[in-house]
Design a protein around this motif. Structure first.
Motif, PDB file in Angstrom:
ATOM      1  N   GLN A  19       0.837  -1.190   0.000  1.00 32.02           N
ATOM      2  CA  GLN A  19       0.000   0.000   0.000  1.00 32.02           C
ATOM      3  C   GLN A  19       0.873   1.241   0.000  1.00 32.02           C
ATOM      4  OE1 GLN A  19      -2.533  -0.354   3.371  1.00 32.02           O
ATOM      5  NE2 GLN A  19      -3.926  -1.773   2.363  1.00 32.02           N
ATOM      6  N   LYS A  20       0.504   2.179  -0.843  1.00 31.08           N
ATOM      7  CA  LYS A  20       1.255   3.415  -0.940  1.00 31.08           C
ATOM      8  C   LYS A  20       0.386   4.575  -0.476  1.00 31.08           C
ATOM      9  CE  LYS A  20       4.172   2.212  -4.850  1.00 31.08           C
ATOM     10  NZ  LYS A  20       4.575   2.613  -6.210  1.00 31.08           N
ATOM     11  N   ASP A  21       1.049   5.585   0.054  1.00 31.20           N
ATOM     12  CA  ASP A  21       0.386   6.826   0.419  1.00 31.20           C
ATOM     13  C   ASP A  21       0.572   7.758  -0.766  1.00 31.20           C
ATOM     14  OD1 ASP A  21      -0.848   8.888   1.768  1.00 31.20           O
ATOM     15  OD2 ASP A  21       0.963   9.443   2.867  1.00 31.20           O
ATOM     16  N   CYS A  22      -0.491   7.983  -1.539  1.00 31.64           N
ATOM     17  CA  CYS A  22      -0.402   8.779  -2.762  1.00 31.64           C
ATOM     18  C   CYS A  22      -1.436   9.898  -2.766  1.00 31.64           C
ATOM     19  CB  CYS A  22      -0.642   7.901  -3.991  1.00 31.64           C
ATOM     20  SG  CYS A  22       0.543   6.569  -4.204  1.00 31.64           S
ATOM     21  N   LYS A  23      -1.062  11.007  -3.381  1.00 28.10           N
ATOM     22  CA  LYS A  23      -1.970  12.137  -3.589  1.00 28.10           C
ATOM     23  C   LYS A  23      -1.608  12.800  -4.906  1.00 28.10           C
ATOM     24  CE  LYS A  23      -2.573  13.422   1.279  1.00 28.10           C
ATOM     25  NZ  LYS A  23      -2.349  14.517   2.247  1.00 28.10           N
ATOM     26  N   ASP A  24      -2.562  13.522  -5.467  1.00 21.75           N
ATOM     27  CA  ASP A  24      -2.306  14.334  -6.654  1.00 21.75           C
ATOM     28  C   ASP A  24      -1.871  15.713  -6.189  1.00 21.75           C
ATOM     29  OD1 ASP A  24      -2.989  12.357  -8.477  1.00 21.75           O
ATOM     30  OD2 ASP A  24      -5.102  12.904  -8.467  1.00 21.75           O
ATOM     31  N   LYS A  43      -0.260  15.933 -10.704  1.00 19.66           N
ATOM     32  CA  LYS A  43       0.488  14.703 -10.945  1.00 19.66           C
ATOM     33  C   LYS A  43       0.494  13.906  -9.651  1.00 19.66           C
ATOM     34  CE  LYS A  43       5.016  12.940 -12.178  1.00 19.66           C
ATOM     35  NZ  LYS A  43       6.431  13.233 -12.348  1.00 19.66           N
ATOM     36  N   GLU A  44       0.434  12.596  -9.756  1.00 23.20           N
ATOM     37  CA  GLU A  44       0.411  11.753  -8.566  1.00 23.20           C
ATOM     38  C   GLU A  44       1.821  11.573  -8.010  1.00 23.20           C
ATOM     39  OE1 GLU A  44      -2.039   7.907  -7.482  1.00 23.20           O
ATOM     40  OE2 GLU A  44      -0.311   7.377  -8.719  1.00 23.20           O
ATOM     41  N   TYR A  45       1.938  11.788  -6.713  1.00 21.52           N
ATOM     42  CA  TYR A  45       3.187  11.561  -5.984  1.00 21.52           C
ATOM     43  C   TYR A  45       2.892  10.602  -4.839  1.00 21.52           C
ATOM     44  CZ  TYR A  45       5.086  15.582  -8.459  1.00 21.52           C
ATOM     45  OH  TYR A  45       5.516  16.440  -9.436  1.00 21.52           O
ATOM     46  N   LEU A  50       5.917  12.221  -2.275  1.00 21.79           N
ATOM     47  CA  LEU A  50       4.784  12.983  -1.755  1.00 21.79           C
ATOM     48  C   LEU A  50       5.199  13.790  -0.533  1.00 21.79           C
ATOM     49  CD1 LEU A  50       1.820  13.790  -1.538  1.00 21.79           C
ATOM     50  CD2 LEU A  50       1.420  11.630  -0.304  1.00 21.79           C
ATOM     51  N   GLU A  51       5.913  13.168   0.356  1.00 18.43           N
ATOM     52  CA  GLU A  51       6.379  13.851   1.567  1.00 18.43           C
ATOM     53  C   GLU A  51       7.252  15.052   1.208  1.00 18.43           C
ATOM     54  OE1 GLU A  51       8.958  12.561   5.415  1.00 18.43           O
ATOM     55  OE2 GLU A  51       7.577  11.068   4.616  1.00 18.43           O
ATOM     56  N   SER A  52       8.089  14.884   0.201  1.00 21.55           N
ATOM     57  CA  SER A  52       8.955  15.973  -0.251  1.00 21.55           C
ATOM     58  C   SER A  52       8.136  17.154  -0.775  1.00 21.55           C
ATOM     59  CB  SER A  52       9.895  15.453  -1.338  1.00 21.55           C
ATOM     60  OG  SER A  52      10.652  16.503  -1.879  1.00 21.55           O
ATOM     61  N   GLN A  64       4.007  37.471  -5.782  1.00 23.44           N
ATOM     62  CA  GLN A  64       3.453  36.174  -6.173  1.00 23.44           C
ATOM     63  C   GLN A  64       4.108  35.047  -5.366  1.00 23.44           C
ATOM     64  OE1 GLN A  64       3.784  35.691 -10.403  1.00 23.44           O
ATOM     65  NE2 GLN A  64       2.401  37.380 -10.848  1.00 23.44           N
ATOM     66  N   THR A  65       3.279  34.145  -4.866  1.00 23.37           N
ATOM     67  CA  THR A  65       3.753  33.016  -4.079  1.00 23.37           C
ATOM     68  C   THR A  65       3.327  31.726  -4.765  1.00 23.37           C
ATOM     69  OG1 THR A  65       3.598  34.280  -2.029  1.00 23.37           O
ATOM     70  CG2 THR A  65       3.678  31.871  -1.822  1.00 23.37           C
ATOM     71  N   THR A  66       4.272  30.805  -4.915  1.00 26.45           N
ATOM     72  CA  THR A  66       3.992  29.501  -5.512  1.00 26.45           C
ATOM     73  C   THR A  66       4.231  28.436  -4.470  1.00 26.45           C
ATOM     74  OG1 THR A  66       4.686  30.301  -7.686  1.00 26.45           O
ATOM     75  CG2 THR A  66       4.580  27.925  -7.389  1.00 26.45           C
ATOM     76  N   LYS A  67       3.262  27.534  -4.346  1.00 24.18           N
ATOM     77  CA  LYS A  67       3.389  26.433  -3.395  1.00 24.18           C
ATOM     78  C   LYS A  67       2.740  25.191  -3.990  1.00 24.18           C
ATOM     79  CE  LYS A  67      -0.870  27.454  -0.874  1.00 24.18           C
ATOM     80  NZ  LYS A  67      -1.462  27.727   0.436  1.00 24.18           N
ATOM     81  N   TRP A  68       3.067  24.035  -3.403  1.00 21.03           N
ATOM     82  CA  TRP A  68       2.474  22.776  -3.815  1.00 21.03           C
ATOM     83  C   TRP A  68       1.204  22.541  -3.015  1.00 21.03           C
ATOM     84  CZ3 TRP A  68       3.797  20.072  -7.943  1.00 21.03           C
ATOM     85  CH2 TRP A  68       5.051  20.290  -8.509  1.00 21.03           C
ATOM     86  N   VAL A  69       0.156  22.111  -3.710  1.00 21.76           N
ATOM     87  CA  VAL A  69      -1.109  21.753  -3.081  1.00 21.76           C
ATOM     88  C   VAL A  69      -1.384  20.295  -3.442  1.00 21.76           C
ATOM     89  CG1 VAL A  69      -3.588  22.205  -3.016  1.00 21.76           C
ATOM     90  CG2 VAL A  69      -1.985  24.106  -3.230  1.00 21.76           C
ATOM     91  N   CYS A  70      -1.540  19.451  -2.411  1.00 20.52           N
ATOM     92  CA  CYS A  70      -1.745  18.025  -2.624  1.00 20.52           C
ATOM     93  C   CYS A  70      -3.107  17.620  -2.067  1.00 20.52           C
ATOM     94  CB  CYS A  70      -0.644  17.218  -1.936  1.00 20.52           C
ATOM     95  SG  CYS A  70       1.002  17.602  -2.559  1.00 20.52           S
ATOM     96  N   GLU A  71      -3.843  16.877  -2.861  1.00 25.99           N
ATOM     97  CA  GLU A  71      -5.179  16.416  -2.470  1.00 25.99           C
ATOM     98  C   GLU A  71      -5.303  14.923  -2.726  1.00 25.99           C
ATOM     99  OE1 GLU A  71      -7.374  18.953  -5.115  1.00 25.99           O
ATOM    100  OE2 GLU A  71      -7.581  20.464  -3.568  1.00 25.99           O
TER     101      GLU A  71
END
Length: 71
Positions: A19-24, A43-45, A50-52, A64-71
Motif C-alpha cells: 500500500q502506498k500513500d499517494c496524492k495528486d 500529478k500523482e506523488y 509525496l512527503e517531499s 506572487q507566491t507559488t506552493k504545492w497543493v496536494c489532495e
C-alpha cells in the motif's frame, strides 16, 4: 493447516507492504491577496516523493507566491 496459516499471514503482510500513500499534487501561484493566478497540472506523488512535495516551502517572488497543493 500450519502452512495455510503461514500463507495467510504472508499474504496479509504483502498487501500491507504494497500500500502506498499517494496524492495528486499541483503547483499553485497566488498574488498578494491570495487570488489564484496560475495552477499547474496535477500529478500523482507517492511515499517519499509525496512527503517531499508536501514539505517544500512556498516560494515568493515579488507579490506572487507559488506552493504545492496536494489532495
Amino acid at each position: 493447516m500450519q502452512r495455510l496459516i503461514i500463507l495467510a499471514i504472508f499474504t496479509l503482510f504483502l498487501f500491507s507492504a504494497c500500500q502506498k500513500d499517494c496524492k495528486d499534487c499541483k503547483s499553485v501561484t497566488t498574488d498578494a491577496n491570495g487570488n489564484v493566478i496560475q495552477e499547474g497540472q496535477a500529478k500523482e506523488y507517492c511515499d517519499t516523493d509525496l512527503e517531499s512535495k508536501e514539505n517544500e516551502p512556498p516560494v515568493t517572488i515579488g507579490d506572487q507566491t507559488t506552493k504545492w497543493v496536494c489532495e
